[in-house]
Write a protein that holds these residues in place. Structure first.
Motif, mmCIF file in Angstrom:
data_model
loop_
_atom_site.group_PDB
_atom_site.id
_atom_site.type_symbol
_atom_site.label_atom_id
_atom_site.label_comp_id
_atom_site.label_asym_id
_atom_site.label_seq_id
_atom_site.Cartn_x
_atom_site.Cartn_y
_atom_site.Cartn_z
ATOM 1 N N GLU A 13 0.834 -1.207 0.000
ATOM 2 C CA GLU A 13 0.000 0.000 0.000
ATOM 3 C C GLU A 13 0.868 1.257 0.000
ATOM 4 O OE1 GLU A 13 -3.214 0.377 -0.602
ATOM 5 O OE2 GLU A 13 -3.295 -1.786 -0.843
ATOM 6 N N GLU A 14 2.046 1.189 0.706
ATOM 7 C CA GLU A 14 2.901 2.387 0.773
ATOM 8 C C GLU A 14 3.490 2.772 -0.581
ATOM 9 O OE1 GLU A 14 4.919 0.558 4.273
ATOM 10 O OE2 GLU A 14 2.779 0.240 4.021
ATOM 11 N N ASP A 15 3.609 1.776 -1.465
ATOM 12 C CA ASP A 15 4.130 2.075 -2.797
ATOM 13 C C ASP A 15 3.141 2.892 -3.622
ATOM 14 O OD1 ASP A 15 5.609 -1.152 -2.893
ATOM 15 O OD2 ASP A 15 6.581 0.770 -2.529
ATOM 16 N N ARG A 16 1.892 2.870 -3.209
ATOM 17 C CA ARG A 16 0.855 3.554 -3.994
ATOM 18 C C ARG A 16 0.709 4.989 -3.532
ATOM 19 N NH1 ARG A 16 -1.639 -1.661 -2.996
ATOM 20 N NH2 ARG A 16 -1.006 -2.855 -4.805
ATOM 21 N N ARG A 17 0.498 5.880 -4.497
ATOM 22 C CA ARG A 17 0.279 7.287 -4.154
ATOM 23 C C ARG A 17 -1.190 7.605 -4.264
ATOM 24 N NH1 ARG A 17 4.204 11.005 -6.887
ATOM 25 N NH2 ARG A 17 2.365 11.343 -8.149
ATOM 26 N N PRO A 18 -1.702 8.489 -3.410
ATOM 27 C CA PRO A 18 -3.120 8.835 -3.488
ATOM 28 C C PRO A 18 -3.429 9.595 -4.776
ATOM 29 C CG PRO A 18 -1.982 10.288 -1.960
ATOM 30 C CD PRO A 18 -1.001 9.240 -2.367
ATOM 31 N N ALA A 19 -4.662 9.497 -5.234
ATOM 32 C CA ALA A 19 -5.077 10.290 -6.383
ATOM 33 C C ALA A 19 -4.929 11.766 -6.028
ATOM 34 C CB ALA A 19 -6.527 9.979 -6.727
ATOM 35 N N PHE A 78 -5.110 6.137 -10.159
ATOM 36 C CA PHE A 78 -5.846 7.013 -11.078
ATOM 37 C C PHE A 78 -7.344 6.744 -11.027
ATOM 38 C CE2 PHE A 78 -1.740 5.916 -12.945
ATOM 39 C CZ PHE A 78 -1.183 7.172 -13.129
ATOM 40 N N ILE A 79 -8.124 7.806 -11.201
ATOM 41 C CA ILE A 79 -9.544 7.636 -11.513
ATOM 42 C C ILE A 79 -9.589 7.395 -13.015
ATOM 43 C CG2 ILE A 79 -11.822 8.719 -11.517
ATOM 44 C CD1 ILE A 79 -10.762 10.553 -9.223
ATOM 45 N N ASP A 80 -10.154 6.270 -13.412
ATOM 46 C CA ASP A 80 -10.037 5.802 -14.794
ATOM 47 C C ASP A 80 -11.273 6.147 -15.631
ATOM 48 O OD1 ASP A 80 -9.422 4.407 -17.105
ATOM 49 O OD2 ASP A 80 -10.031 2.471 -16.288
ATOM 50 N N HIS A 409 -3.448 15.553 -21.021
ATOM 51 C CA HIS A 409 -3.258 14.162 -20.630
ATOM 52 C C HIS A 409 -2.176 14.036 -19.559
ATOM 53 C CE1 HIS A 409 -2.002 9.900 -21.147
ATOM 54 N NE2 HIS A 409 -3.291 9.719 -21.273
ATOM 55 N N ARG A 410 -1.044 14.718 -19.784
ATOM 56 C CA ARG A 410 0.054 14.650 -18.810
ATOM 57 C C ARG A 410 -0.372 15.243 -17.475
ATOM 58 N NH1 ARG A 410 4.489 18.544 -20.237
ATOM 59 N NH2 ARG A 410 2.981 19.906 -19.205
ATOM 60 N N GLU A 411 -1.011 16.427 -17.537
ATOM 61 C CA GLU A 411 -1.410 17.094 -16.291
ATOM 62 C C GLU A 411 -2.427 16.249 -15.523
ATOM 63 O OE1 GLU A 411 0.041 19.741 -14.972
ATOM 64 O OE2 GLU A 411 1.408 19.646 -16.682
ATOM 65 N N LEU A 412 -3.288 15.589 -16.265
ATOM 66 C CA LEU A 412 -4.295 14.755 -15.595
ATOM 67 C C LEU A 412 -3.666 13.524 -14.952
ATOM 68 C CD1 LEU A 412 -7.415 14.988 -17.922
ATOM 69 C CD2 LEU A 412 -7.201 15.817 -15.576
ATOM 70 N N LEU A 413 -2.705 12.935 -15.630
ATOM 71 C CA LEU A 413 -2.010 11.799 -15.010
ATOM 72 C C LEU A 413 -1.347 12.246 -13.714
ATOM 73 C CD1 LEU A 413 -0.298 9.816 -17.930
ATOM 74 C CD2 LEU A 413 -2.394 9.239 -16.692
ATOM 75 N N ASN A 414 -0.739 13.426 -13.761
ATOM 76 C CA ASN A 414 -0.072 13.938 -12.556
ATOM 77 C C ASN A 414 -1.050 14.251 -11.434
ATOM 78 O OD1 ASN A 414 2.396 13.694 -13.759
ATOM 79 N ND2 ASN A 414 2.546 15.842 -14.366
ATOM 80 N N ARG A 415 -2.316 14.384 -11.789
ATOM 81 C CA ARG A 415 -3.340 14.655 -10.779
ATOM 82 C C ARG A 415 -4.241 13.446 -10.541
ATOM 83 N NH1 ARG A 415 -1.743 19.060 -13.102
ATOM 84 N NH2 ARG A 415 -1.577 21.000 -11.906
ATOM 85 N N GLY A 416 -3.793 12.297 -10.998
ATOM 86 C CA GLY A 416 -4.534 11.067 -10.667
ATOM 87 C C GLY A 416 -5.772 10.811 -11.501
ATOM 88 N N VAL A 417 -5.766 11.283 -12.749
ATOM 89 C CA VAL A 417 -6.901 10.984 -13.639
ATOM 90 C C VAL A 417 -6.377 10.378 -14.930
ATOM 91 C CG1 VAL A 417 -8.780 11.977 -15.016
ATOM 92 C CG2 VAL A 417 -8.391 12.769 -12.671
ATOM 93 N N TYR A 418 -6.923 9.245 -15.322
ATOM 94 C CA TYR A 418 -6.463 8.514 -16.498
ATOM 95 C C TYR A 418 -7.488 8.622 -17.621
ATOM 96 C CZ TYR A 418 -4.344 4.584 -19.088
ATOM 97 O OH TYR A 418 -3.723 3.798 -20.027
ATOM 98 N N LEU A 438 -16.002 11.731 -8.949
ATOM 99 C CA LEU A 438 -16.276 12.633 -10.069
ATOM 100 C C LEU A 438 -15.955 14.076 -9.676
ATOM 101 C CD1 LEU A 438 -19.539 11.065 -11.548
ATOM 102 C CD2 LEU A 438 -17.266 11.117 -12.584
ATOM 103 N N GLU A 439 -16.200 14.398 -8.427
ATOM 104 C CA GLU A 439 -15.876 15.747 -7.923
ATOM 105 C C GLU A 439 -14.357 15.951 -7.966
ATOM 106 O OE1 GLU A 439 -16.941 19.266 -7.181
ATOM 107 O OE2 GLU A 439 -18.520 17.749 -7.294
ATOM 108 N N LYS A 440 -13.613 14.949 -7.514
ATOM 109 C CA LYS A 440 -12.142 15.024 -7.542
ATOM 110 C C LYS A 440 -11.636 15.130 -8.978
ATOM 111 C CE LYS A 440 -10.976 12.353 -3.397
ATOM 112 N NZ LYS A 440 -10.643 10.987 -2.954
ATOM 113 N N ALA A 441 -12.216 14.329 -9.859
ATOM 114 C CA ALA A 441 -11.792 14.325 -11.263
ATOM 115 C C ALA A 441 -12.068 15.694 -11.894
ATOM 116 C CB ALA A 441 -12.528 13.227 -12.020
ATOM 117 N N LYS A 442 -13.202 16.258 -11.557
ATOM 118 C CA LYS A 442 -13.582 17.578 -12.086
ATOM 119 C C LYS A 442 -12.534 18.607 -11.695
ATOM 120 C CE LYS A 442 -17.724 18.539 -10.610
ATOM 121 N NZ LYS A 442 -19.148 18.334 -10.290
#
Ligand SMILES: *Cc1c(COP(=O)(O)O)cnc(C)c1O
Length: 454
Positions: A13-19, A78-80, A409-418, A438-442
């Motif tokens: 779990e520690e290897d994973r970063r939060p969205a 990522f939110i996919d 696309h790059r900025e969204l990946l950096n913010r946890g959206v795929y 969806l709120e986070k993705a927005k």
């Protein structure tokens, strides 16, 4: 062998970063895997668009998915909105599908003989779909469309087909004539290796162009077996057509004794259980399915009236077969997924959620005066860098505008959206996307668009 599989799932779990994490995400492990993959596969991939040629960076190697989330091998979350290109309308790793697949695989993976599971999935589909009477399961969308074309040719005893610029129908020879998606992305209009004689049998016309289509029917009088169109063209941007135009296709094909094929590989079970046919209220002659129908397993299907389907072997003279067709594990996944979709209110909730999501983003870009328009239908959306209110043809898309998508696309990946790795790809909302995500993705999309236009 087992050790190598264990290693793949060794992330803690520690290897994973939060969205929502902002600095450039690490692609260290993905890069190593990609370098290795390049030694095994052309371009390092088993399907071209996965190579990230149209966006920044190394393709992400995925470790797992759950609900609306994906995790790559570097532990990024990522939110996919790609959802495996559409099949995962219930999200990743859905408990009901997992359960169904587990039950089926306990019994064996394949028999090459009929099983009750095929009946079950067929009954579930036919009971809720008044546009087809019989169907045949295959293993991919490409296969479904290829078979539908053969059926149309066998039935009409004609050879030529008409397709539309900006529609993608899989990679069979007859349809690799100015196809969309990955091909447009690579700047190619067709593929090497398709015999000229095959391409000569496929006529390509622009969407939403009645004159061009009428002319094609005049030029090749009595030769057109079928017109094929995506239920809603969604492989080269989202090119929303008017019902009136689709009605025109219905009428002109009827007038000339040609068949109308709806390729519903994306729209089937997406626009509603009965797909685009019910969305327009128009009866095509042959319908093709894929993606959602298999719940994430490789399944396709084509269907038509009992009369038309009687032309398929062994009843009729149109040959079509498959060693793994109707595969029991794949059927089980399809049954589990479609059972959920057939429940009352499923599409109403999903579509409403998508509408709210899209409207909020549109409101934001309008307030900021960004040259962005969101097109959407049901739970499909497309972010277009344009201020045009309508885009109905492939040539109405400005290829330069797609460049902006790379940054998004790059900025969204950096913010946890795929999102899909090309500006021509649409996004999909699944039932697993909750209001919170969806709120986070927005918010991630707002911030990323700010960067695009800064
Ligand atoms: C994806 C797709 C296909 C091809 O399906 P595969 O399963 O990739 O072979 C065909 N038609 C449409 C409309 C599609 O979106």
């Amino acid at each position: 062998m087992l050790d190598s599989i264990k290693k793949i799932f060794a992330n803690t779990e520690e290897d994973r970063r939060p969205a929502g994490a902002k600095p450039d995400i690490s692609r260290e492990k993905s890069s190593v895997l990609f370098e290795k993959a390049k030694k095994y596969f052309p371009g390092g991939v088993n399907s071209p668009v996965r190579a990230f040629k149209s966006v920044y960076g190394t393709p992400l190697f995925i470790e797992k998915g759950d609900g609306c989330f994906l995790w790559d091998v570097d532990g990024n979350q990522f939110i996919d909105f790609c959802c495996s290109w559409g099949p995962l309308i219930l999200g990743h790793n859905h408990s009901k599908i997992k359960e169904a697949v587990t039950i089926a695989l306990e019994k064996g993976l394949s028999f090459g003989a009929p099983t009750a599971l095929e009946n079950e999935l067929a009954e579930l589909i036919l009971k809720h779909n008044k546009y087809i009477e019989r169907l045949r399961f295959v293993s991919s969308g490409t296969e479904a469309v290829m078979s539908a074309i053969r059926l149309a040719r066998g039935y009409t005893k004609r050879d030529k087909i008409i397709k539309f610029e900006g529609c993608y129908h899989g990679h069979s020879d007859a349809l690799l004539v100015k196809a969309g998606s990955g091909l447009v992305t690579f700047g190619e209009t067709s593929s090497l290796g398709v015999p000229k004689a095959f391409a000569n049998e496929t006529i390509v016309v622009g969407l939403n162009d009645k004159e061009a289509l009428s002319k094609a029917f005049e030029d090749f009088k009595g030769e057109i077996a079928a017109v094929i169109i995506e239920g809603v063209p969604a492989n080269n941007g989202l090119l929303l057509q008017s019902k009136e135009y689709i009605q025109f296709l219905r009428e002109i094909t009827q007038t000339h004794g040609s068949l109308l094929i709806f390729d519903e590989v994306i729209t089937g079970f997406r626009l509603g259980f009965e797909g685009a046919a019910a969305y327009y209220g128009i009866q095509p002659d042959i319908l093709t399915y894929g993606k959602i129908i298999g719940g994430g397993m490789p399944v396709g299907a084509y269907g038509a009236s009992a009369e038309l389907m009687s032309y398929i072997s062994p009843d009729g003279g149109v040959y079509q077969a498959g060693t793994l067709s109707g595969n029991p594990v794949a059927m089980a996944a399809g049954i589990a997924q479609l059972t959920e979709l057939s429940k009352a209110g499923f599409y109403k909730d999903l579509n409403k959620k998508t509408e709210e999501f899209v409207t909020a983003i549109q409101r934001y870009v309008s307030a900021k005066n960004y040259k962005v328009t969101l097109f959407h239908v049901a739970s499909i959306f497309w972010i277009a860098f344009t201020d045009q209110e309508q885009i109905q043809t492939a040539c109405a898309i400005d290829p330069k505008s797609i460049e902006k998508y790379k940054i998004l696309h790059r900025e969204l990946l950096n913010r946890g959206v795929y999102l899909g790795p090309s500006g021509y790809e649409v996004g999909f909302v699944s039932a697993a996307h909750t209001k919170i995500e969806l709120e986070k993705a927005k918010r991630a999309i707002f911030e990323s668009l700010d960067v695009v236009f800064s």
